[in-house]
Design a protein around this motif. Sequence first.
Motif, PDB file in Angstrom:
ATOM      1  N   ARG A 205      14.263  39.072 -43.354  1.00 18.72           N
ATOM      2  CA  ARG A 205      14.429  40.142 -44.335  1.00 18.72           C
ATOM      3  C   ARG A 205      14.526  39.638 -45.765  1.00 18.72           C
ATOM      4  NH1 ARG A 205      18.867  43.884 -41.046  1.00 18.72           N
ATOM      5  NH2 ARG A 205      17.531  44.328 -39.242  1.00 18.72           N
ATOM      6  N   GLY A 206      14.636  38.324 -45.934  1.00 19.39           N
ATOM      7  CA  GLY A 206      14.616  37.775 -47.283  1.00 19.39           C
ATOM      8  C   GLY A 206      13.224  37.776 -47.885  1.00 19.39           C
ATOM      9  N   GLY A 207      12.217  38.070 -47.065  1.00 16.70           N
ATOM     10  CA  GLY A 207      10.853  38.245 -47.556  1.00 16.70           C
ATOM     11  C   GLY A 207      10.534  39.720 -47.704  1.00 16.70           C
ATOM     12  N   TRP A 208       9.284  40.010 -47.971  1.00 13.29           N
ATOM     13  CA  TRP A 208       8.828  41.402 -48.103  1.00 13.29           C
ATOM     14  C   TRP A 208       7.676  41.634 -47.129  1.00 13.29           C
ATOM     15  CZ3 TRP A 208       9.703  45.623 -51.653  1.00 13.29           C
ATOM     16  CH2 TRP A 208      10.854  45.450 -52.437  1.00 13.29           C
ATOM     17  N   HIS A 209       7.682  42.790 -46.484  1.00 19.01           N
ATOM     18  CA  HIS A 209       6.625  43.155 -45.542  1.00 19.01           C
ATOM     19  C   HIS A 209       6.331  44.642 -45.710  1.00 19.01           C
ATOM     20  CE1 HIS A 209       8.749  39.694 -43.828  1.00 19.01           C
ATOM     21  NE2 HIS A 209       7.571  39.330 -43.366  1.00 19.01           N
TER      22      HIS A 209
END
Length: 378
Positions: A205-209
Amino acid sequence: MDDDLRQTVRRFATRHVATLGEHPTAEAFREAFARASALGLTGLLIPEEYGGGGGGHRDNAIAAEELGAADAGFAAAVNLSATVPGLILAAGTEEQRRAWLPEIAHGLILAGAMNEPSVAGSELFHPSPGPESGFATRANRDADGWRLDGTKAQWVTNAGVADAYIVFARTAFDRPGVVSTGAFFVPAGTAGLTIGPRSQLLGLRGGWHGEVLLDGVGVPPDALIGPPDGALPLLAASTAGMAVGLAAVFVGVARAARDLTLTHVRTRNSWGRPLIEHQAVALPVADMEAEVRQARALVREAAAALDDGGDTAVLVPLAKQRAVEAAIANASRAVRLHGATGVTTGAGPEKLLRDAWTGYACDFTGDMLRLGVAAALR
């Protein structure tokens, strides 16, 4: 040199990545990404003549492990943007390389718009594909270049924060998708390109999707990377480093679970002595150490094979599959050995377990990777 790189990235990750949290804003994500780029991480694999660092896959594996130990979601985002340029280096024209690679090396965020809601990555390995196999997103020629129409699944990495998207689309439907797919460089903000709401995955969740929607997206002829029907074989041949870098990310997760657990079992007492002095705790801790070392060794071997031109058919999928297994195993042990703390949101172990299990489905499931290893051994 390896130690210098490791320590530099570790300091950066501790200060700027571990502090992001699981729900960074787009602004916070972009700021951290820009810092990673300024450190040279996004251009690590890009040759110096195109503005990059001219490093190898060994270097990227070191950086990816350190970022992964701090936050796997952010680490996976950086790894994708750092390794997808391999496709441009392999198949792009000199004009494309000079136009795009310096921007990527200096902070342009890439997303790879590939998988679709009804087309799993494993379908690309269909043993006897027909014209019905492959992506539904289509690319039609028009007077100005190409028109792209379709939908990409809601787990596209960096969707929503990317500056450009590498979109995979079918250029013909009378042949299997594996030999009728092109790759297109599409800047964010191009008319007809929209991004769905940010997806909430189990982990990373520290990334973006997000979902990528293409409605009559017009791109010029020079947006096509390589031949109009050869993107998938080129992708497999030119971006194996993506899988190795992602494997290193999950070595970082396995290591983070080990380190968190060691701190806990050395400082928490039971029956008047530290937990690690009890055999029931000491044995799984020893197993955690083995998991990290074994997975790291495989990743290093795969990275070395990529750098040195060795045989990677077994090593690359094996490294990714083994690293994720190590992350799942160690995160599971961390949850168990932390007791009630292990299942407490925000305490650490449960996040690592969610990240590890999300890794199982990233860039082919563990089962598909094992089948790839078996196929290479025939």
